[in-house]
Design a protein around this motif. Sequence first.
Motif, PDB file in Angstrom:
ATOM      1  N   ASN A  43      -3.218   1.332 -13.921  1.00 54.38           N
ATOM      2  CA  ASN A  43      -3.940   0.411 -14.809  1.00 54.38           C
ATOM      3  C   ASN A  43      -3.319  -0.976 -14.834  1.00 54.38           C
ATOM      4  O   ASN A  43      -4.008  -1.959 -15.099  1.00 54.38           O
ATOM      5  CB  ASN A  43      -4.018   0.978 -16.226  1.00 54.38           C
ATOM      6  CG  ASN A  43      -4.916   2.190 -16.301  1.00 54.38           C
ATOM      7  OD1 ASN A  43      -5.804   2.376 -15.481  1.00 54.38           O
ATOM      8  ND2 ASN A  43      -4.662   3.040 -17.280  1.00 54.38           N
ATOM      9  N   SER A  44      -2.026  -1.059 -14.567  1.00 49.65           N
ATOM     10  CA  SER A  44      -1.318  -2.345 -14.549  1.00 49.65           C
ATOM     11  C   SER A  44      -1.307  -2.983 -13.161  1.00 49.65           C
ATOM     12  O   SER A  44      -0.602  -3.972 -12.939  1.00 49.65           O
ATOM     13  CB  SER A  44       0.130  -2.154 -15.021  1.00 49.65           C
ATOM     14  OG  SER A  44       0.166  -1.669 -16.327  1.00 49.65           O
ATOM     15  N   ASN A  45      -2.053  -2.400 -12.223  1.00 47.32           N
ATOM     16  CA  ASN A  45      -2.148  -2.918 -10.853  1.00 47.32           C
ATOM     17  C   ASN A  45      -0.783  -2.974 -10.162  1.00 47.32           C
ATOM     18  O   ASN A  45      -0.477  -3.909  -9.425  1.00 47.32           O
ATOM     19  CB  ASN A  45      -2.815  -4.299 -10.834  1.00 47.32           C
ATOM     20  CG  ASN A  45      -3.310  -4.675  -9.457  1.00 47.32           C
ATOM     21  OD1 ASN A  45      -3.676  -3.825  -8.656  1.00 47.32           O
ATOM     22  ND2 ASN A  45      -3.306  -5.968  -9.165  1.00 47.32           N
ATOM     23  N   GLU A  46       0.044  -1.957 -10.412  1.00 42.86           N
ATOM     24  CA  GLU A  46       1.386  -1.923  -9.837  1.00 42.86           C
ATOM     25  C   GLU A  46       1.441  -1.232  -8.475  1.00 42.86           C
ATOM     26  O   GLU A  46       2.515  -1.155  -7.872  1.00 42.86           O
ATOM     27  CB  GLU A  46       2.349  -1.231 -10.803  1.00 42.86           C
ATOM     28  CG  GLU A  46       2.578  -2.019 -12.074  1.00 42.86           C
ATOM     29  CD  GLU A  46       3.547  -1.337 -13.023  1.00 42.86           C
ATOM     30  OE1 GLU A  46       4.601  -0.861 -12.555  1.00 42.86           O
ATOM     31  OE2 GLU A  46       3.231  -1.279 -14.230  1.00 42.86           O
ATOM     32  N   PHE A  47       0.300  -0.742  -8.009  1.00 37.35           N
ATOM     33  CA  PHE A  47       0.271  -0.073  -6.705  1.00 37.35           C
ATOM     34  C   PHE A  47      -0.420  -0.945  -5.668  1.00 37.35           C
ATOM     35  O   PHE A  47      -1.453  -1.554  -5.943  1.00 37.35           O
ATOM     36  CB  PHE A  47      -0.458   1.272  -6.788  1.00 37.35           C
ATOM     37  CG  PHE A  47       0.294   2.330  -7.530  1.00 37.35           C
ATOM     38  CD1 PHE A  47       1.491   2.831  -7.043  1.00 37.35           C
ATOM     39  CD2 PHE A  47      -0.193   2.834  -8.724  1.00 37.35           C
ATOM     40  CE1 PHE A  47       2.193   3.815  -7.735  1.00 37.35           C
ATOM     41  CE2 PHE A  47       0.487   3.820  -9.422  1.00 37.35           C
ATOM     42  CZ  PHE A  47       1.681   4.315  -8.921  1.00 37.35           C
ATOM     43  N   LEU A  48       0.142  -0.978  -4.472  1.00 34.56           N
ATOM     44  CA  LEU A  48      -0.491  -1.628  -3.335  1.00 34.56           C
ATOM     45  C   LEU A  48      -1.652  -0.770  -2.844  1.00 34.56           C
ATOM     46  O   LEU A  48      -2.688  -1.274  -2.431  1.00 34.56           O
ATOM     47  CB  LEU A  48       0.539  -1.833  -2.219  1.00 34.56           C
ATOM     48  CG  LEU A  48       0.064  -2.504  -0.937  1.00 34.56           C
ATOM     49  CD1 LEU A  48      -0.456  -3.904  -1.222  1.00 34.56           C
ATOM     50  CD2 LEU A  48       1.212  -2.563   0.064  1.00 34.56           C
ATOM     51  N   GLU A  49      -1.452   0.537  -2.893  1.00 31.95           N
ATOM     52  CA  GLU A  49      -2.495   1.498  -2.509  1.00 31.95           C
ATOM     53  C   GLU A  49      -2.247   2.794  -3.247  1.00 31.95           C
ATOM     54  O   GLU A  49      -1.124   3.092  -3.639  1.00 31.95           O
ATOM     55  CB  GLU A  49      -2.513   1.740  -0.994  1.00 31.95           C
ATOM     56  CG  GLU A  49      -1.232   2.323  -0.412  1.00 31.95           C
ATOM     57  CD  GLU A  49      -1.096   3.834  -0.557  1.00 31.95           C
ATOM     58  OE1 GLU A  49      -2.125   4.530  -0.611  1.00 31.95           O
ATOM     59  OE2 GLU A  49       0.042   4.307  -0.623  1.00 31.95           O
ATOM     60  N   THR A  50      -3.321   3.547  -3.445  1.00 35.71           N
ATOM     61  CA  THR A  50      -3.219   4.891  -4.017  1.00 35.71           C
ATOM     62  C   THR A  50      -4.203   5.800  -3.293  1.00 35.71           C
ATOM     63  O   THR A  50      -5.184   5.346  -2.705  1.00 35.71           O
ATOM     64  CB  THR A  50      -3.536   4.931  -5.523  1.00 35.71           C
ATOM     65  OG1 THR A  50      -4.887   4.515  -5.733  1.00 35.71           O
ATOM     66  CG2 THR A  50      -2.581   4.061  -6.313  1.00 35.71           C
ATOM     67  N   ALA A  51      -3.921   7.078  -3.371  1.00 36.36           N
ATOM     68  CA  ALA A  51      -4.814   8.073  -2.787  1.00 36.36           C
ATOM     69  C   ALA A  51      -4.624   9.389  -3.533  1.00 36.36           C
ATOM     70  O   ALA A  51      -3.537   9.668  -4.049  1.00 36.36           O
ATOM     71  CB  ALA A  51      -4.507   8.270  -1.296  1.00 36.36           C
ATOM     72  N   ALA A  89      -6.643  -3.640   4.050  1.00 34.55           N
ATOM     73  CA  ALA A  89      -7.543  -4.526   3.315  1.00 34.55           C
ATOM     74  C   ALA A  89      -6.764  -5.529   2.475  1.00 34.55           C
ATOM     75  O   ALA A  89      -7.134  -6.705   2.382  1.00 34.55           O
ATOM     76  CB  ALA A  89      -8.484  -3.703   2.431  1.00 34.55           C
ATOM     77  N   ALA A  90      -5.669  -5.081   1.872  1.00 33.19           N
ATOM     78  CA  ALA A  90      -4.862  -5.952   1.015  1.00 33.19           C
ATOM     79  C   ALA A  90      -3.926  -6.851   1.809  1.00 33.19           C
ATOM     80  O   ALA A  90      -3.636  -7.976   1.398  1.00 33.19           O
ATOM     81  CB  ALA A  90      -4.043  -5.101   0.034  1.00 33.19           C
ATOM     82  N   VAL A  91      -3.445  -6.350   2.953  1.00 27.59           N
ATOM     83  CA  VAL A  91      -2.484  -7.085   3.783  1.00 27.59           C
ATOM     84  C   VAL A  91      -2.980  -7.028   5.231  1.00 27.59           C
ATOM     85  O   VAL A  91      -2.567  -6.167   6.010  1.00 27.59           O
ATOM     86  CB  VAL A  91      -1.063  -6.466   3.674  1.00 27.59           C
ATOM     87  CG1 VAL A  91      -0.045  -7.291   4.438  1.00 27.59           C
ATOM     88  CG2 VAL A  91      -0.646  -6.279   2.228  1.00 27.59           C
ATOM     89  N   PRO A  92      -3.907  -7.923   5.603  1.00 22.99           N
ATOM     90  CA  PRO A  92      -4.526  -7.851   6.936  1.00 22.99           C
ATOM     91  C   PRO A  92      -3.543  -7.875   8.102  1.00 22.99           C
ATOM     92  O   PRO A  92      -3.826  -7.318   9.157  1.00 22.99           O
ATOM     93  CB  PRO A  92      -5.445  -9.077   6.969  1.00 22.99           C
ATOM     94  CG  PRO A  92      -5.719  -9.388   5.539  1.00 22.99           C
ATOM     95  CD  PRO A  92      -4.474  -8.995   4.790  1.00 22.99           C
ATOM     96  N   GLU A  93      -2.371  -8.491   7.919  1.00 20.25           N
ATOM     97  CA  GLU A  93      -1.398  -8.547   9.011  1.00 20.25           C
ATOM     98  C   GLU A  93      -0.590  -7.250   9.149  1.00 20.25           C
ATOM     99  O   GLU A  93       0.238  -7.120  10.061  1.00 20.25           O
ATOM    100  CB  GLU A  93      -0.453  -9.742   8.848  1.00 20.25           C
ATOM    101  CG  GLU A  93       0.475  -9.676   7.657  1.00 20.25           C
ATOM    102  CD  GLU A  93      -0.121 -10.200   6.344  1.00 20.25           C
ATOM    103  OE1 GLU A  93       0.660 -10.415   5.418  1.00 20.25           O
ATOM    104  OE2 GLU A  93      -1.342 -10.372   6.237  1.00 20.25           O
TER     105      GLU A  93
END
Length: 166
Positions: A43-51, A89-93
Amino acid sequence: ALLARVEGLSLSVSCTTRERKPGEKDGVDYCFLDEDKFGNMLNSNEFLETASVYGCRYGTSRLAVERIVSNGLDAVLEIDVQGGASVKAAVPEAVRIGILPPGWETLRARLTARARDSRQEIERRLAAARLEIRELGNYDYLVVNDDRETALRQEECSVRPRRLSR
């Protein structure tokens, strides 16, 4: 083994809500979180990705990756294809390397030899692997893990150009 061979890499330890298995260490194998803590971080947007995998949640701490990168290192993430798509998607490089088994029977034998999962769980993992392998066509590099040393050299060849370009 890749981290030991290529300078400038650091492993980002994933977070998970799954139970710790015997011998696993918190902060080394995973950062083990309860559902509430994981939810709060999400909820605090502390993850770069989750699954969500097999009924448990996994995630990569954005702060952990930022710390690695701020030290001039490349972060290595051991994640599934869901996470790989989110990171790209978040880090295209970001460079994605897919690791493949040499064949289905070898994969089945490896899962069975681990002696950690029931027969039903192994079948579920094999079904999931079929779906994941389809997604690997979008990856930057694919490595077949048949011979450990050969696979490691191929991973190294995939990573070194990025390290040397700096």
